[in-house]
Enzyme design. Structure first.
Site, PDB file in Angstrom:
ATOM      1  N   SER A  16       0.828  -1.205   0.000  1.00 28.85           N
ATOM      2  CA  SER A  16       0.000   0.000   0.000  1.00 28.85           C
ATOM      3  C   SER A  16       0.866   1.259   0.000  1.00 28.85           C
ATOM      4  O   SER A  16       1.473   1.581  -1.012  1.00 28.85           O
ATOM      5  CB  SER A  16      -0.976  -0.033   1.175  1.00 28.85           C
ATOM      6  OG  SER A  16      -1.973   0.965   1.043  1.00 28.85           O
ATOM      7  N   HIS A  29      -6.035  -1.210  -2.968  1.00 25.76           N
ATOM      8  CA  HIS A  29      -7.366  -1.431  -2.383  1.00 25.76           C
ATOM      9  C   HIS A  29      -8.507  -1.238  -3.375  1.00 25.76           C
ATOM     10  O   HIS A  29      -9.624  -0.877  -2.987  1.00 25.76           O
ATOM     11  CB  HIS A  29      -7.576  -0.536  -1.152  1.00 25.76           C
ATOM     12  CG  HIS A  29      -6.409  -0.518  -0.223  1.00 25.76           C
ATOM     13  ND1 HIS A  29      -5.908  -1.662   0.359  1.00 25.76           N
ATOM     14  CD2 HIS A  29      -5.614   0.504   0.207  1.00 25.76           C
ATOM     15  CE1 HIS A  29      -4.865  -1.349   1.116  1.00 25.76           C
ATOM     16  NE2 HIS A  29      -4.670  -0.054   1.035  1.00 25.76           N
TER      17      HIS A  29
END
Length: 199
Positions: free
Chosen positions: A115, A156
Site C-alpha cells: 500500500s 485497495h
C-alpha cells in the site's frame, strides 16, 4: 532492480514465498506510526514469520543513521508496511533513506512495498492525496516519490471502504498510467517490466 508491490501483504505475500524463505527481511513499519489502527502491521509480520524469514525490525523515526545503514546491510529484502504515504515518504527523505534504498536495490536486493510502501515508488505522489491526508508536520517541498517505477500504484481497488475514493482518483487523473490492485493482487517489477500477479 526488483520490486514486489501490493495492496495487502498478508493476502498476497505468499506469491513470493519460494523466493524469500530463509532470508533476512528488513521490516519497516514507519508508514503506520501515526495511525490508530495497526492490525495490518501485525498481520504482515505474522506472514513473514510463517514464511520462515529472519525479521529485522527498523523504525526509521527512532533510529540513528548508523543503525539504519547497518540494518540495510544485513537485509536481503527491504519491506515497507502500509500506513500513511506522506508520513512514510517524509521520514524517508528527511533521513536520506531514499538514496540508501536505491543503492541496495541496485545491489540486487528485493523491495517489497505494501500500500503506502508501494505508492511511494512512483515519481510523484500528488494523485494519492484523496486517499491519505498530508500531516501538518510534513517537511518536504512538493509530493515527489522515490522514482523507482514509471507508473502509479492505486491500492485497495474494489474494497468497499475505498471504492469511491479509488474511482474518484481514476476520474481525476485519466492520463496517468495507474496500476490498480485489489487486496489479493500484486505487481512484480523487474528491469523496467511489470507483471500483475494474483492469489
Amino acid at each position: 532492480m526488483r520490486l514486489f508491490l501490493c495492496s495487502n501483504f498478508s493476502k498476497s505475500g505468499k506469491l513470493i514465498q519460494d523466493e524469500v524463505e530463509g532470508k533476512n527481511v528488513l521490516f519497516i513499519p514507519t508508514a503506520s506510526i501515526e495511525e490508530e489502527y495497526k492490525g495490518y502491521v501485525n498481520s504482515a509480520r505474522q506472514l513473514w514469520q510463517e514464511m520462515n524469514v529472519n525479521v529485522i525490525n527498523l523504525e526509521l523515526s527512532a533510529a540513528s543513521s548508523d543503525q539504519i545503514e547497518k540494518a540495510f546491510k544485513k537485509a536481503d529484502i527491504v519491506y515497507f508496511t502500509s500506513g500513511n504515504t506522506f508520513v512514510l515518504v517524509d521520514q524517508i527523505k528527511r533521513l536520506g533513506v531514499d538514496e540508501l534504498i536505491k543503492k541496495h536495490l541496485n545491489d540486487g536486493k528485493l523491495y517489497v512495498g505494501e500500500s503506502a510502501g508501494a505508492i511511494i515508488c512512483a515519481k510523484e505522489l500528488y494523485y494519492i492525496e484523496p486517499l491519505y491526508h498530508v500531516p501538518e508536520n510534513y517537511s518536504q517541498i512538493g509530493y515527489s516519490g522515490l522514482g523507482l517505477i514509471d507508473f502509479y500504484i492505486l491500492p485497495h481497488d474494489s474494497h468497499p471502504l475505498f471504492k469511491k475514493i479509488t474511482n474518484d482518483i481514476f476520474e481525476q487523473f485519466p492520463t496517468l498510467d495507474i496500476c490498480s490492485l485489489t487486496n489479493s493482487q500484486a505487481v512484480l517489477v523487474e528491469n523496467g517490466t511489470r507483471k500483475k500477479l494474483s492469489i
